[in-house]
Motif scaffolding. Structure first.
Motif, short mmCIF file in Angstrom:
data_model
loop_
_atom_site.label_atom_id
_atom_site.label_comp_id
_atom_site.label_asym_id
_atom_site.label_seq_id
_atom_site.Cartn_x
_atom_site.Cartn_y
_atom_site.Cartn_z
N VAL A 39 25.17 3.78 40.66
CA VAL A 39 24.56 2.98 39.58
C VAL A 39 23.71 3.89 38.70
CG1 VAL A 39 22.85 1.18 39.08
CG2 VAL A 39 24.64 0.76 40.79
N TRP A 40 22.93 4.77 39.30
CA TRP A 40 22.11 5.72 38.54
C TRP A 40 23.00 6.56 37.61
CZ3 TRP A 40 18.02 7.06 36.18
CH2 TRP A 40 17.75 8.40 35.88
N GLN A 41 24.10 7.08 38.14
CA GLN A 41 25.01 7.88 37.32
C GLN A 41 25.58 7.06 36.16
OE1 GLN A 41 26.01 11.30 37.54
NE2 GLN A 41 24.10 11.19 38.68
N LEU A 42 25.93 5.81 36.44
CA LEU A 42 26.46 4.94 35.39
C LEU A 42 25.41 4.72 34.30
CD1 LEU A 42 28.72 3.00 34.36
CD2 LEU A 42 27.50 1.20 35.59
N LEU A 43 24.19 4.45 34.70
CA LEU A 43 23.12 4.21 33.73
C LEU A 43 22.87 5.45 32.87
CD1 LEU A 43 20.69 2.07 35.89
CD2 LEU A 43 22.19 1.29 34.04
N ALA A 59 15.09 1.21 37.61
CA ALA A 59 13.98 0.53 38.29
C ALA A 59 14.22 -0.98 38.29
CB ALA A 59 12.66 0.86 37.62
N ASP A 60 14.68 -1.52 37.16
CA ASP A 60 14.99 -2.95 37.08
C ASP A 60 16.13 -3.32 38.03
OD1 ASP A 60 13.04 -3.10 35.12
OD2 ASP A 60 14.47 -3.25 33.44
N HIS A 67 16.05 -8.28 45.75
CA HIS A 67 15.90 -9.72 45.91
C HIS A 67 17.22 -10.43 46.24
CE1 HIS A 67 12.24 -8.59 43.74
NE2 HIS A 67 11.70 -9.59 44.41
N VAL A 68 18.25 -9.64 46.52
CA VAL A 68 19.56 -10.19 46.85
C VAL A 68 19.95 -9.67 48.22
CG1 VAL A 68 21.99 -10.26 46.16
CG2 VAL A 68 20.22 -10.18 44.41
N ASP A 69 20.56 -10.51 49.04
CA ASP A 69 21.03 -10.07 50.34
C ASP A 69 21.98 -8.89 50.16
OD1 ASP A 69 23.26 -10.17 52.55
OD2 ASP A 69 21.51 -11.21 53.40
N GLU A 70 21.79 -7.85 50.94
CA GLU A 70 22.55 -6.61 50.81
C GLU A 70 24.06 -6.86 50.79
OE1 GLU A 70 23.18 -2.66 53.48
OE2 GLU A 70 21.10 -3.32 53.20
N ASN A 71 24.53 -7.82 51.57
CA ASN A 71 25.97 -8.12 51.63
C ASN A 71 26.48 -8.88 50.41
OD1 ASN A 71 26.17 -6.90 54.18
ND2 ASN A 71 25.48 -8.79 55.17
N ASP A 72 25.56 -9.44 49.64
CA ASP A 72 25.95 -10.23 48.47
C ASP A 72 25.78 -9.48 47.15
OD1 ASP A 72 26.54 -12.39 50.10
OD2 ASP A 72 24.51 -13.23 49.92
N VAL A 73 25.33 -8.23 47.20
CA VAL A 73 25.08 -7.47 45.97
C VAL A 73 26.40 -7.09 45.31
CG1 VAL A 73 24.17 -5.33 45.02
CG2 VAL A 73 22.86 -6.57 46.73
N ILE A 78 24.29 -7.27 38.56
CA ILE A 78 22.90 -6.85 38.35
C ILE A 78 22.83 -5.89 37.16
CG2 ILE A 78 20.91 -5.68 39.36
CD1 ILE A 78 21.95 -6.65 42.11
N ILE A 79 23.76 -4.96 37.07
CA ILE A 79 23.79 -4.01 35.95
C ILE A 79 23.84 -4.78 34.64
CG2 ILE A 79 25.17 -2.26 34.78
CD1 ILE A 79 26.06 -1.35 37.66
N ARG A 80 24.71 -5.78 34.56
CA ARG A 80 24.85 -6.57 33.33
C ARG A 80 23.51 -7.13 32.87
NH1 ARG A 80 25.36 -12.06 32.31
NH2 ARG A 80 25.58 -12.53 34.51
#
Length: 190
Positions: A39-43, A59-60, A67-73, A78-80
């Motif tokens: 995700v960092w690389q994408l950003l 950071a966002d 705040h999301v269950d790890e299995n549901d991420v 979130i990126i959107r």
């Protein structure tokens, strides 16, 4: 492993606001394969030349993911949310005005003005054009300046995308695939 000559380091920290500790993606085991590192690389890619924005969005992202269950991420969901109208867009496919505004807003970060082959402020312009045509026009206009307009697959009837440097095209494709994001060039939108 994802490869790129533009590889940067990913902040790996003990708190959401402390970005002092960095690890190279080629280095520590586990860091290079983490979703967070990708995700960092994408950003970084969708914020060319603006690491400060990438850091804020990262950071966002971390805050929202916590705040999301790890299995549901689902990273793209979130990126959107954390990039909307700052480094990317997500608009209704039939709202051509919003699509033009979003692409114009993102292009203005590099002082690029898209020639839309008409006046997007004119109602008639929007009656005779669709999202695919707008993507194609913007793709060509941005390519002249060394940038690529991308579209990613949205599950509903929306258009979504971002802009990167053309030289990062291959790395973006690999990165998006590793994050489960279906990408296509703006010129390939149908």
């Amino acid at each position: 492993m994802i490869g790129s000559s533009n590889r940067k380091s990913v902040p790996v920290t003990s708190s959401d606001n402390d970005f002092d500790s960095e690890h190279d993606l080629d280095g520590d085991e586990g860091v290079s394969d983490s979703v967070e590192a990708r995700v960092w690389q994408l950003l970084l890619l969708i914020n060319p030349g603006d690491e400060e924005s990438a850091l804020q969005q990262f950071a966002d992202y971390r805050d929202a993911a916590a705040h999301v269950d790890e299995n549901d991420v689902e990273p793209i969901d979130i990126i959107r949310r954390v990039i909307d109208w700052r480094s990317g867009f997500y608009v209704d496919r039939h709202d051509t005005r919003a699509l033009v505004q979003a692409i114009d807003e993102l292009s203005s970060r590099w002082n690029i003005s898209i020639d839309w082959d008409g006046d997007p402020d004119d109602d008639d312009f929007h009656t005779d054009i669709d999202a695919a045509s707008l993507f194609a026009i913007a793709y060509d206009g941005l390519l002249e300046h060394g940038y690529t307009l991308w579209a990613w697959e949205a599950e509903d009837d929306s258009c979504a995308g971002w802009i990167t440097l053309k030289r990062d095209n291959e790395f973006l494709r690999e990165l998006a695939t590793s994050l489960g994001i279906n990408m296509r060039l703006g010129s390939e939108v149908t």
